[in-house]
Design an enzyme around this catalytic site. Structure first.
Site, PDB file in Angstrom:
ATOM      1  N   SER A 249       4.494  35.023   2.092  1.00 20.52           N
ATOM      2  CA  SER A 249       5.195  35.134   3.358  1.00 20.52           C
ATOM      3  C   SER A 249       5.405  33.754   3.947  1.00 20.52           C
ATOM      4  O   SER A 249       4.710  32.806   3.612  1.00 20.52           O
ATOM      5  CB  SER A 249       4.430  36.022   4.333  1.00 20.52           C
ATOM      6  OG  SER A 249       3.487  35.241   5.024  1.00 20.52           O
ATOM      7  N   LYS A 250       6.394  33.692   4.805  1.00 18.96           N
ATOM      8  CA  LYS A 250       6.796  32.437   5.417  1.00 18.96           C
ATOM      9  C   LYS A 250       5.615  31.755   6.110  1.00 18.96           C
ATOM     10  O   LYS A 250       5.496  30.543   6.105  1.00 18.96           O
ATOM     11  CB  LYS A 250       7.884  32.751   6.442  1.00 18.96           C
ATOM     12  CG  LYS A 250       8.972  31.712   6.496  1.00 18.96           C
ATOM     13  CD  LYS A 250      10.051  32.198   7.417  1.00 18.96           C
ATOM     14  CE  LYS A 250      11.201  31.237   7.465  1.00 18.96           C
ATOM     15  NZ  LYS A 250      12.324  31.769   8.195  1.00 18.96           N
ATOM     16  N   ARG A 251       4.774  32.580   6.701  1.00 23.79           N
ATOM     17  CA  ARG A 251       3.650  32.031   7.447  1.00 23.79           C
ATOM     18  C   ARG A 251       2.699  31.233   6.555  1.00 23.79           C
ATOM     19  O   ARG A 251       2.010  30.344   6.994  1.00 23.79           O
ATOM     20  CB  ARG A 251       2.870  33.144   8.146  1.00 23.79           C
ATOM     21  CG  ARG A 251       3.312  33.360   9.572  1.00 23.79           C
ATOM     22  CD  ARG A 251       2.525  34.476  10.221  1.00 23.79           C
ATOM     23  NE  ARG A 251       2.741  35.732   9.516  1.00 23.79           N
ATOM     24  CZ  ARG A 251       1.743  36.488   9.056  1.00 23.79           C
ATOM     25  NH1 ARG A 251       0.499  36.123   9.216  1.00 23.79           N
ATOM     26  NH2 ARG A 251       2.014  37.614   8.432  1.00 23.79           N
TER      27      ARG A 251
END
Ligand code: GLU
Length: 485
Positions: A249-251
């Protein structure tokens, strides 16, 4: 886990243009592409832009750019799903006419209420098709009145199963599949219907996609059967997880292909790295050229287990590909990065072409990424040197002694032929004469010449920088250190 023997399969990558090109999508595209190239099949691209609210031209462009950067070329005109709306409707009407689907006039409010009631009872809501049953007169009346209705698929009894090329037999009891909507009341198709209608029209014979789509597949198979069309093969490839075992995920890091491009990863390395996320050639070989990957790719090597995206491995892979890439090709790829970093102009690079290639040969051995290489190339272009503080602290600790050593280096080199072997002999003799190890001479010299603690061999550095720049930098270092005591 077998390769189907369809003579020339037709495959597609069908991204939704609602963001950037995700590495997971790129991997799926790559597998489809490899399969097509391996079998002499066809690789198609379909942009699933039916969700008008979320689809943007910008992300469609990002998909084209990402695929092009990776070298994944598609074979026919791009298909835009949104342009096929009329066919989606016709196919839904065909289902209606043949009795495989029915009209459902239940309103959204009523459905919502039923769903809430079910939830309150602790049950999952399933649509009871009796709700939609109407007396023919009533049906006629509503149609005449123009009441909105959805078209729902009439899921038959039995079991829906297929032989997945990755997972083997997968079966779903039909009683677990709700009578799903095919066409919404605004006459737009739901995902499963649009996909099947398009895959049929495009003649797709193998659907290869992420295994998060497994639960959609029984519905799609039911649609093929109802439409009287041959069912394609399915291969559901594993998800890609981060090092923490969770979905990428981007996070937790970069997930867009473009981010890796900007980070200085070579497309060949990215392709090689992505190929190993869910596929194994069956031995320990990891670094492969594009041609090798195509030759070795097979359905047997597709894996079931989630793949792990290891950035360190990608960087390692990139280092390998930096060494493998023909130097002229590497140079062409690097050029925009060098220009953007402001190290040199296009004209300067052309003028000093062979010098620049020589420098690249030396730098690519230790650089992991293109941007890393450009960073390391900086001292060879810059007029004024920037000193890395850590390098200075480590190798110029004793200022007076270091100044003395460097001053003697300058004096020695002034009378030495500007040739790597000659300079090496001279400086080794100097170290001996001063009663110090060569490291005490070469490391401070490296900092003086490059500002960094690491560089190619120091004599190569001297040759590449040339006499004037080298002597000037050594003198500047002596000054900076407070001069000779
Ligand atoms: N648009 C779907 C996705 O991006 C495509 C699924 C499919 O390949 O059938 O997940």
């Amino acid at each position: 886990m077998t390769t189907p023997n369809t003579p020339a399969p037709r495959l597609r990558f069908a991204p939704s243009p609602t963001g950037y090109l995700h590495v997971g999508g790129a991997r799926t595209a790559l597998f489809n592409w490899l399969w097509a190239r391996k079998t002499g099949g066809t690789f198609l691209l379909r942009i699933e832009d039916t969700d008008k609210a979320r689809s943007t031209d910008e992300s469609t462009r990002a998909i084209f750019e990402g695929l092009t950067w990776l070298g994944l070329d598609w074979d026919e005109e791009v298909v835009f799903q949104g342009a096929n709306l009329e066919r989606h409707r016709r196919d839904a009407d065909r289902l209606l006419a043949s009795g495989y689907a029915y009209r459902d006039f239940t309103t959204a409010e009523e459905l919502d209420r039923l769903r809430k009631d079910a939830e309150a009872r602790g049950e999952t809501f399933t649509f009871d098709r009796r709700l939609a049953e109407l007396h023919p007169d009533e049906l006629e009346r509503r149609l005449e009145r123009g009441d909105p209705y959805t078209i729902r698929f009439r899921v038959p009894e039995g079991t829906t199963e297929w032989h997945d090329l990755v997972h083997g037999r997968i079966a779903f009891p039909n009683k677990d599949i709700d009578d799903f909507i095919v066409l919404r009341s605004d006459r737009t198709p739901i995902y499963n219907h649009a996909v099947v209608s398009d895959d049929i029209a495009m003649g797709i014979t193998l659907v290869m996609r992420g295994d998060d789509h497994i639960s959609n597949t029984p519905k799609q198979i039911l649609l093929y059967e109802a439409l009287g069309e041959p069912i394609p093969d399915f291969a559901h490839i594993p998800m890609i997880h981060g090092m923490d075992g969770k979905k990428l995920s981007k996070r937790r890091g970069a997930v867009a292909v473009g981010d890796y491009q900007h980070m200085g990863i070579l497309p060949s390395a990215m392709r090689n790295f992505l190929a190993l996320l869910g596929w194994s050639p069956g031995d320990d070989v990891e670094v492969m050229s594009q041609a090798e990957m195509i030759t070795r790719f097979s359905g047997e090597g597709l894996l079931k287990k989630a793949a792990v995206f290891d950035l360190k491995k990608l960087e390692w892979m990139n280092g390998q590909h930096m060494m493998l890439t023909p130097i002229a090709e590497l140079e062409a790829y690097l050029r925009p990065f060098v220009l953007q970093a402001g190290l040199a102009t296009e004209a300067q690079l052309t003028e000093r072409h062979s010098w620049w290639l020589q420098l690249l040969e030396l730098l690519r051995v230790r650089a992991r990424t293109v941007t890393d290489l450009v960073r390391q190339a900086q001292p060879y272009f810059a007029d004024a040197l920037t000193y890395d503080e850590a390098a200075v602290a480590k190798h110029w600790k004793d200022a007076p002694a270091t100044a003395g050593h460097l001053d003697s280096v300058a004096t020695t080199l002034e009378t030495t032929e500007w040739d790597a072997t000659a300079m090496e002999t001279a400086l080794r003799t100097l170290a001996e004469a001063r009663g110090i190890g060569t490291g005490k001479l070469f490391q401070p010299l490296r900092v003086a010449l490059t500002g960094m603690a690491e560089s190619p061999g120091i004599f190569d550095v001297l040759v590449l920088l040339g006499r004037d720049t080298s002597l000037g930098r050594i003198r500047a270092a002596v000054n900076r250190l407070g001069g000779v005591p």
